[in-house]
Write a protein that holds these residues in place. Sequence first.
Motif, PDB file in Angstrom:
ATOM      1  N   ALA A 201      -0.576   8.340  14.877  1.00  0.00           N
ATOM      2  CA  ALA A 201       0.366   7.241  14.630  1.00  0.00           C
ATOM      3  C   ALA A 201      -0.419   6.005  14.218  1.00  0.00           C
ATOM      4  O   ALA A 201      -1.395   5.620  14.885  1.00  0.00           O
ATOM      5  N   ASP A 202      -0.020   5.389  13.135  1.00  0.00           N
ATOM      6  CA  ASP A 202      -0.723   4.235  12.559  1.00  0.00           C
ATOM      7  C   ASP A 202      -0.486   2.989  13.408  1.00  0.00           C
ATOM      8  O   ASP A 202       0.631   2.471  13.479  1.00  0.00           O
ATOM      9  N   GLY A 203      -1.536   2.484  14.055  1.00  0.00           N
ATOM     10  CA  GLY A 203      -1.414   1.286  14.880  1.00  0.00           C
ATOM     11  C   GLY A 203      -0.983   0.073  14.085  1.00  0.00           C
ATOM     12  O   GLY A 203      -0.271  -0.797  14.599  1.00  0.00           O
ATOM     13  N   GLU A 204      -1.384   0.013  12.823  1.00  0.00           N
ATOM     14  CA  GLU A 204      -0.985  -1.110  11.980  1.00  0.00           C
ATOM     15  C   GLU A 204       0.514  -1.075  11.709  1.00  0.00           C
ATOM     16  O   GLU A 204       1.179  -2.116  11.670  1.00  0.00           O
ATOM     17  N   ALA A 205       1.081   0.125  11.507  1.00  0.00           N
ATOM     18  CA  ALA A 205       2.521   0.252  11.291  1.00  0.00           C
ATOM     19  C   ALA A 205       3.292  -0.082  12.565  1.00  0.00           C
ATOM     20  O   ALA A 205       4.367  -0.695  12.514  1.00  0.00           O
ATOM     21  N   ILE A 206       2.737   0.313  13.715  1.00  0.00           N
ATOM     22  CA  ILE A 206       3.394  -0.009  14.988  1.00  0.00           C
ATOM     23  C   ILE A 206       3.405  -1.520  15.213  1.00  0.00           C
ATOM     24  O   ILE A 206       4.343  -2.080  15.792  1.00  0.00           O
TER      25      ILE A 206
END
Length: 335
Positions: A201-206
């Motif tokens: 899961a992309d931390g930047e997207a979260i």
Amino acid sequence: MVRCKIANCTFPQDGRCLEGRGNGCPNLVTDDDISSPNALETSGPVATPYPPSESLYSGLPLEIADAREFTRRSRAIVIALAGMKESGKTSLIARIHQQFQAGPVAGYDFAGSRTLWQFENLNWQATVESGVGSPMMERSSRQYDNSFLHFTVRQPVSGAEPIDLLVNDISGETFPEAITTESVCQQLVCLRRADHLALVADGEAIADRSFRHDHCAKTKNFVQRVLQTGQIGKETVLHLIISKLDVLLKKDRASENNEAAARLETEFKSQFKNRVAKIYTWRLAARPIDGSMPTESTIADLFGVWVGPTFRYPKIPRNDSASADCARDFCRFGV
């Protein structure tokens, strides 16, 4: 006209004898001699001036047929990585390769690879020599959705047996299509053999409110889809890896982002804990932008779980015929 008994000799065309004997070579015959049915047969093995050749591996990802060589000779461990585009899957693979160049990872030494060229290719744009201003990673290609990166590891103790690992990196372009279209999902045949499925899961997207909900939903929906199709199940170890931790925690809303990540981890465990063998959650930064957040130990811990006993094959069977020579593998590619 003069001809030669040896089929690949070019003497009739350019006057160069394959065996270097010139006009006196006993293999030379005339048109009159060839009228005999046995004229072009040789009485013994044909000498050749060239040493025997050896085929080298291309270094590219292994197709399923090539990967079966390892799953047949030993209990190879299969890890499937999945996630949206630019979520950090390829960076994680490249980072593990880099850590092995500095020494053992999780107590295991690097002991060879059939895909060294591809590992180096993945790391190229993160080097100074590539000329890029900041670390970049090449995106995974859809043509490799059912192929593997390979490496062998071994504990640095006397008598330790080598362990083969096959890493399947599912393209970010395929990821959302596999969620919406069952036939696309079923084409990911490597998942059925995977000991570990790691969702990145992309931390930047979260950290981005406009993408957070959709990104987290797709991460869970992918697991739901592969459970529905029977591609994973009670023998599969499931991992949720939240990447780009440096970006997640350096935004203005670090506390809010941390809560969103924790909520995803809780929902992930609650939704799937009874449907797979075990669930792990990780937070890491494989390519921290400014180097302020080293996560080598976290990546080593993750790798240690991957290389350990699994629920599909709890105990690795002994295979005395399996061997690996890291020096030979590297030297052959160097030549």
